[in-house]
Design a protein around this motif. Structure first.
Motif, PDB file in Angstrom:
ATOM      1  N   THR A 138      43.599  15.070  31.043  1.00 14.79           N
ATOM      2  CA  THR A 138      43.248  13.661  31.011  1.00 14.79           C
ATOM      3  C   THR A 138      42.256  13.374  32.137  1.00 14.79           C
ATOM      4  OG1 THR A 138      45.118  13.112  32.440  1.00 14.79           O
ATOM      5  CG2 THR A 138      45.509  13.077  30.070  1.00 14.79           C
ATOM      6  N   ALA A 139      41.846  12.139  32.233  1.00 11.31           N
ATOM      7  CA  ALA A 139      40.823  11.780  33.216  1.00 11.31           C
ATOM      8  C   ALA A 139      41.261  12.040  34.647  1.00 11.31           C
ATOM      9  CB  ALA A 139      40.446  10.301  33.040  1.00 11.31           C
ATOM     10  N   ASP A 140      42.570  11.971  34.903  1.00  9.26           N
ATOM     11  CA  ASP A 140      43.035  12.189  36.277  1.00  9.26           C
ATOM     12  C   ASP A 140      43.343  13.662  36.569  1.00  9.26           C
ATOM     13  OD1 ASP A 140      45.348  12.598  34.867  1.00  9.26           O
ATOM     14  OD2 ASP A 140      46.509  11.026  35.857  1.00  9.26           O
ATOM     15  N   GLY A 141      43.054  14.545  35.611  1.00  7.48           N
ATOM     16  CA  GLY A 141      43.224  15.976  35.843  1.00  7.48           C
ATOM     17  C   GLY A 141      44.553  16.563  35.418  1.00  7.48           C
TER      18      GLY A 141
END
Length: 252
Positions: free
Chosen positions: A31-34
């Protein structure tokens, strides 16, 4: 109390496993936060089959009692099995082979509080178990089992694909393993059928059917859900080193 204490210790050990390696799966969807996107589509092999590869862990409750999700009437023991089960319940499981660092057997090896690593090839699936540093081979290439195989702790496994489900049949067991801490028995006549499904990247479901005409009046099944440990690795586990269980397996 013995089972509770063992689960506490195993939980602590399992919780430290991922800290032994500094590892990040470069191929995992994120996801965008890794963080790993566990809802992403499950990967596939070049041949189009689902790829079950990864490091997986299930709920510890199945090691305590494989039938914990079932109703009382779902597991009907025959006299031979009931006698053995009652004996193990009555002596606090003092003869549990796990306490003596012996192999857990199938399917108990899935529920112990340590992860397993699935490695998938076209001809076979190899499962590396952190517990006891043991392994299992599931042959996909038409291996034929002899009519009277040498009984083993982990059995002989053959698999086939039915659509997106891997069906694995395992036979050729000895009768020395338990199905769980509770002492659910099995004989050397047991057949274990597992149906593996991976509906998403971080989800693995295994439906396990126990068919043992000496121990149970009818086959019974349980479905275990496994979660993916994408950014982790197995560590060495030597059970016989400083095994502190045996002096405490005193029964009643």
């Amino acid at each position: 109390m013995r089972i509770f204490a063992m689960l506490v210790v195993f939980t602590l050990l399992a919780g430290t496993a991922s800290a032994q390696w500094l590892y990040r799966d470069p191929n995992a969807p994120r996801t965008a936060d890794g963080t790993v996107d566990v809802k992403a589509p499950a990967p596939r092999t070049a041949s189009g089959n689902l790829d079950l590869s990864g490091i997986w862990q299930t709920d510890l409750k199945y090691n305590a009692n494989l039938a914990i999700d079932l109703k009382a009437g779902d597991v009907v023991m025959l006299p031979w099995g009931q006698t053995l089960y009652d004996e193990r319940q009555g002596n606090n499981g003092k003869d549990d082979p796990e306490g003596f660092c012996l192999q857990p057997g199938v399917p108990r090896v899935n529920g112990v509080p340590f992860p397993q690593k699935i490695i998938q090839t076209p001809a076979a699936i190899v499962i590396l178990y952190e517990t006891r540093t043991t392994f299992r081979q599931i042959f996909l290439d038409g291996h034929t089992l002899v009519s009277d195989p040498q009984p083993t702790w982990m059995g002989y496994s053959r698999g086939r694909w039915e659509g997106d489900t891997l069906v694995v049949e395992t036979t050729g067991f000895n009768d020395r393993t338990w199905l769980d801490d509770a002492g659910h028995p099995h004989s050397d006549q047991m057949k274990v059928t597992e149906r593996f499904r991976r509906p998403a990247f971080g989800q693995l479901f295994v439906e396990i059917t126990i068919d043992d005409p000496k121990a149970y009046a009818k086959p019974w099944s349980v479905t275990q859900e496994f979660h993916l440990i994408a950014d982790g690795e197995l560590i060495e586990y030597v059970c016989n080193e400083n095994n502190l269980d045996v002096p405490h397996l005193v029964g009643k």
